[in-house]
Enzyme design. Sequence first.
Site, PDB file in Angstrom:
ATOM      1  N   GLY A 203     -10.726  -4.215 -10.105  1.00  0.00           N
ATOM      2  CA  GLY A 203     -10.659  -3.202  -9.055  1.00  0.00           C
ATOM      3  C   GLY A 203     -11.481  -1.971  -9.382  1.00  0.00           C
ATOM      4  O   GLY A 203     -12.715  -1.964  -9.261  1.00  0.00           O
TER       5      GLY A 203
ATOM      6  N   CYS B 122       0.840  -1.195   0.000  1.00  0.00           N
ATOM      7  CA  CYS B 122       0.000   0.000   0.000  1.00  0.00           C
ATOM      8  C   CYS B 122       0.877   1.248   0.000  1.00  0.00           C
ATOM      9  O   CYS B 122       1.685   1.447   0.905  1.00  0.00           O
ATOM     10  CB  CYS B 122      -0.921   0.046   1.215  1.00  0.00           C
ATOM     11  SG  CYS B 122      -1.925   1.541   1.199  1.00  0.00           S
TER      12      CYS B 122
HETATM   13  C1  FMN Z   1      -9.964   3.251  -3.886  1.00  0.00           C
HETATM   14  C2  FMN Z   1      -9.026   2.101  -3.846  1.00  0.00           C
HETATM   15  C3  FMN Z   1      -8.750   1.462  -2.627  1.00  0.00           C
HETATM   16  C4  FMN Z   1      -7.868   0.398  -2.554  1.00  0.00           C
HETATM   17  N1  FMN Z   1      -7.645  -0.209  -1.358  1.00  0.00           N
HETATM   18  C5  FMN Z   1      -6.802  -1.277  -1.280  1.00  0.00           C
HETATM   19  C6  FMN Z   1      -6.583  -1.959  -0.051  1.00  0.00           C
HETATM   20  O1  FMN Z   1      -7.160  -1.630   0.982  1.00  0.00           O
HETATM   21  N2  FMN Z   1      -5.712  -3.005  -0.037  1.00  0.00           N
HETATM   22  C7  FMN Z   1      -5.057  -3.433  -1.156  1.00  0.00           C
HETATM   23  O2  FMN Z   1      -4.300  -4.399  -1.087  1.00  0.00           O
HETATM   24  N3  FMN Z   1      -5.268  -2.808  -2.340  1.00  0.00           N
HETATM   25  C8  FMN Z   1      -6.111  -1.753  -2.429  1.00  0.00           C
HETATM   26  N4  FMN Z   1      -6.322  -1.125  -3.654  1.00  0.00           N
HETATM   27  C9  FMN Z   1      -5.595  -1.611  -4.849  1.00  0.00           C
HETATM   28  C10 FMN Z   1      -6.454  -2.533  -5.706  1.00  0.00           C
HETATM   29  O3  FMN Z   1      -6.811  -3.700  -5.019  1.00  0.00           O
HETATM   30  C11 FMN Z   1      -5.712  -2.899  -6.993  1.00  0.00           C
HETATM   31  O4  FMN Z   1      -4.526  -3.572  -6.674  1.00  0.00           O
HETATM   32  C12 FMN Z   1      -5.360  -1.689  -7.851  1.00  0.00           C
HETATM   33  O5  FMN Z   1      -6.360  -0.724  -7.795  1.00  0.00           O
HETATM   34  C13 FMN Z   1      -5.123  -2.058  -9.330  1.00  0.00           C
HETATM   35  O6  FMN Z   1      -6.269  -2.620  -9.927  1.00  0.00           O
HETATM   36  P1  FMN Z   1      -7.347  -1.764 -10.781  1.00  0.00           P
HETATM   37  O7  FMN Z   1      -6.586  -0.953 -11.764  1.00  0.00           O
HETATM   38  O8  FMN Z   1      -8.238  -2.802 -11.406  1.00  0.00           O
HETATM   39  O9  FMN Z   1      -8.072  -0.918  -9.812  1.00  0.00           O
HETATM   40  C14 FMN Z   1      -7.219  -0.053  -3.732  1.00  0.00           C
HETATM   41  C15 FMN Z   1      -7.493   0.571  -4.952  1.00  0.00           C
HETATM   42  C16 FMN Z   1      -8.378   1.632  -5.038  1.00  0.00           C
HETATM   43  C17 FMN Z   1      -8.639   2.281  -6.357  1.00  0.00           C
END
Ligand code: FMN
Lengths: 329, 312
Positions: B273, B133
Amino acid sequence: MNTIAEKKLNETFMAGSCSPANKRLFSAVVSVNKQIGRRFFRLELEFSAADAEVLANCQPGQFAQLDLSATALPPAEAIPENLVDVASRKILLRRPFSFADVTVKGDKTFVDILYCVVGPASLRMTTVSAGDSVSVIGPLGNGFCVPEGKSITLLVSGGMGAGPLLYLAKVLTADYPQLEVIAFAGAKTASQLPFEARLDEISQQLGFSLGEFAKYGVESIVATDDGSAGFAGLVTNCLTEWLDRHTLAAKDMIIYSCGPEAMLARVAEIAEERKLDCQLSMERMMACGIGLCQSCAVECKATDSSETTYKLCCKDGPVFNSREVTFSL
Amino acid sequence: MKENIDISVDFAGIQLSNPVFTASGTCGYADELADFMDINCLGGFITKSITLKPRKGNATPRIVETDSGMLNAIGLANIGLDAFIEEKLPVIEQLSVPVFVNAAGENIDEYVAVVQRLAAEKAIAGFELNISCPNVAKGGLSFGTDPAQVAEITSTVKKAVGEKVLMVKLSPAVTNIGVIARAAVDAGADALSLVNTFTAMVIDIETGRPVLANRTGGLSGPAIKPIAVHLVNKVYNEVAKDCGIPILGLGGIRTASDAIEFIIAGASAVAVGTANFIEPGCAVKIVEGIEKYCVRKEITNIKELVGSLEVK
Ligand SMILES: Cc1cc2nc3c(=O)[nH]c(=O)nc-3n(C[C@H](O)[C@H](O)[C@H](O)COP(=O)(O)O)c2cc1C
Ligand SMILES: Cc1cc2nc3c(=O)[nH]c(=O)nc-3n(C[C@H](O)[C@H](O)[C@H](O)COP(=O)(O)OP(=O)(O)OC[C@H]3O[C@@H](n4cnc5c(N)ncnc54)[C@H](O)[C@@H]3O)c2cc1C
Ligand code: FES
C-alpha cells in the site's frame, strides 16, 4: 508591444492539454547544495545523459518528488530552535519541490531547486552534499501555459514561490523576446527573500532588480511586509499599486503566481476584479505526487453546476487557472 | 535458477503468477503506476474503492506523516461507477493481471449495485468488499465492526457476484477480529484481506487542533506492520486455516522480508500500500525478493511457506 504568435504557444505550453514527458524514478547526483539566505538553499541536481530526454521537455511549474528519508540530520547547533522537537522525526514520504531551473550542459542536464527549511525533511535536505545521490520522481504535474495574445506577464511570488517563476522567466524571455516580463517578489522581511543577492544590496527603492531575474533581462520589484527592502507592505498591495499606475489593457496581461495560499487567494481576487488572466501554482500535502492517493485535493468550481469539485494538485495542477479555484481561508 | 521454484498462487480459484498485489487506494484505478513498473508482473491488482455515485471526498489536509507511517482521511474520493466503467474498464481490459474491484457504499444496496454492474465483466477477477474504511460518516467501518452486519452484507453481496471471487476486507479496529472473520467466511466470503488502516489522530499543538480536516484518519505504513502480522496470524489460526480460505495480508509492507513475514503468518498473498507512494515500482522488486528467499531457503513451492510459523 507585439502579441505572441499563437502557433508557438501551442507548441510550447499546453497545461493540462498535453501530457508532458513521462514521469520516471531517477537517481540524481547532487552537484551543489548552497545556502543562499538564512533558511534558504539552492540544490542543483545532475542527471545523466540517459535521463536528459525525459527532462528535456520539462515545463516551468512542474515539480519533482524527492526521497529525503535516508538523509542525515545536521549537527545540533545547525537546527533552528523551532525545529528542535520535530527534527528527529523519521521521514517516510517523499517531498515535492518545483523546478527553479533546468539547464543542459553538454550531455548532462542540471535541475535547480530553491528550498526553504520548514520541517524535518527540508532540514535534512541541507546536509546532502556534492556527489551524494538523491532519488527523484519527476517531472510531475502540469506547468504554466501561455494563452494567446498577451504582451505583458506579471510574475508574483511570495517567499519560496519564486522558484518556479524564475524558471518561467527564463523560458518566457528565451521563447518570446517581444514579451514584457515583470517580477514581483514578496516576503515577510528582507532576510526571507529567497535570493542570493546580499541584503545590503537590496535597495529601499522600488524597482530594484534581483540578480536572479535580471540575468534573464526581467525587471523585478521587491516587497517586504515590514518594509526592510523595497515596497513596504504585502506583495499583493504592491501589485495593485503597480496596476493602478499603469493603464494597460486587461486582455494584454497575464499574471502567474506562486506562494502561500492566502497570497494566492488575494492574487486571484485582484485578477477577478480587473478581469485579468491568471494562473496559480498551488501547494498541497502530497503522499504520492503521481495521482495514486487523492491526498492533494484542490477545491474547484465545477463547470456545469454551482457545486464544487476536487481536482488533484499533483496531476491536474499544480498550476490552476485562478478562476477555477475555490479558496476557503 | 528460478525454474524449480513455484511462487504462483491459487487464490480462491484464481491463478496468480505470484503472491504480490497492490492495495486499494494506493495504486489508482488501473494503469497509474505504468510509468514505474509492468503492472502485469504483479500477482494481482486492486482498484481504488468504487462507489455507485462519484464521491468528492473530505476537505484537506487529507494526509499527515507520522513516525514510520501516515494518516489518511481521503473519504473514499472516487470517480464513481459510471466513470469507472467508461474510462477505466477499457484500460483494465488491456491488462493480463487479475484485477479486483474494491467496492464501497453507504448502504448494502450501493455495494450490491456496484458489484452487480461489474459481475459480468470478463476483465474483472473478483471484488474486494471495503467494510473497513474509517474515514466516512456513513457505511465503511460501521459495516465491518459488527458480526451480524458483516454476515448480512457479505451474504447479500455474494448473491450479486455470480462466478466472481468475493474478498472481504477487514478492519483491525475491532475487539476480536476472529469473530468478524468467521462471520464473513460463514456468510460466503471466498477470501479475506486484512488489514485496513487504524483510526488515529495527530494534533497540531500550536493551534490545539487536529491536523486532518476530518479530525481522524487511518494509520498505514511500516508503523502498523507488526500488528497486522499478528492479526493475520490470528485470523489464519482461528478461521482461515481450517476452512481453506486464503488471506491477503497487508499493512506496512515495503520489502520482500516484510511480505514473507505475512506469508509465514498465514497470508496466501500480500498487498503493498503506502510503500507505492515512496517507491512506485517496489511491488515488482518484492516479487523478485520473495523468489530469492525461496531459492535461498530451498522452498520449491511458496505454498510450503504459507502459515509455516514455528511455535515451540
Ligand atoms: C491514501 C490511502 C488511501 C486508501 N484508500 C483505500 C480505499 O479506497 N479502499 C480501501 O479498501 N483501502 C484503502 N486504503 C487502505 C490500504 O489499502 C491498506 O489497507 C492500508 O493502507 C494498509 O496497508 P499499507 O500499510 O501497506 O499502506 C488506503 C490507504 C491509504 C494510505
Ligand atoms: C507542487 C509543490 C511544489 C513545491 N515547491 C517547493 C519549492 O520549490 N521549494 C520549497 O522550499 N518548498 C516547496 N514546496 C513545499 C515543500 O514540499 C514543503 O515545504 C516540504 O514538503 C516540507 O517538508 P518538511 O518535512 O521539511 O516539513 P513538514 O513538517 O512536512 O511541514 C512543515 C510545515 O509546512 C507545511 N507544509 C508542508 N508541505 C506543504 C505543502 N505541500 N503545502 C502547504 N504546506 C505545506 C506543513 O503544514 C507544516 O506546517 C512545494 C510543495 C508543492 C506541493
Ligand atoms: S499526491 Fe497522491 S494523488 Fe496527488
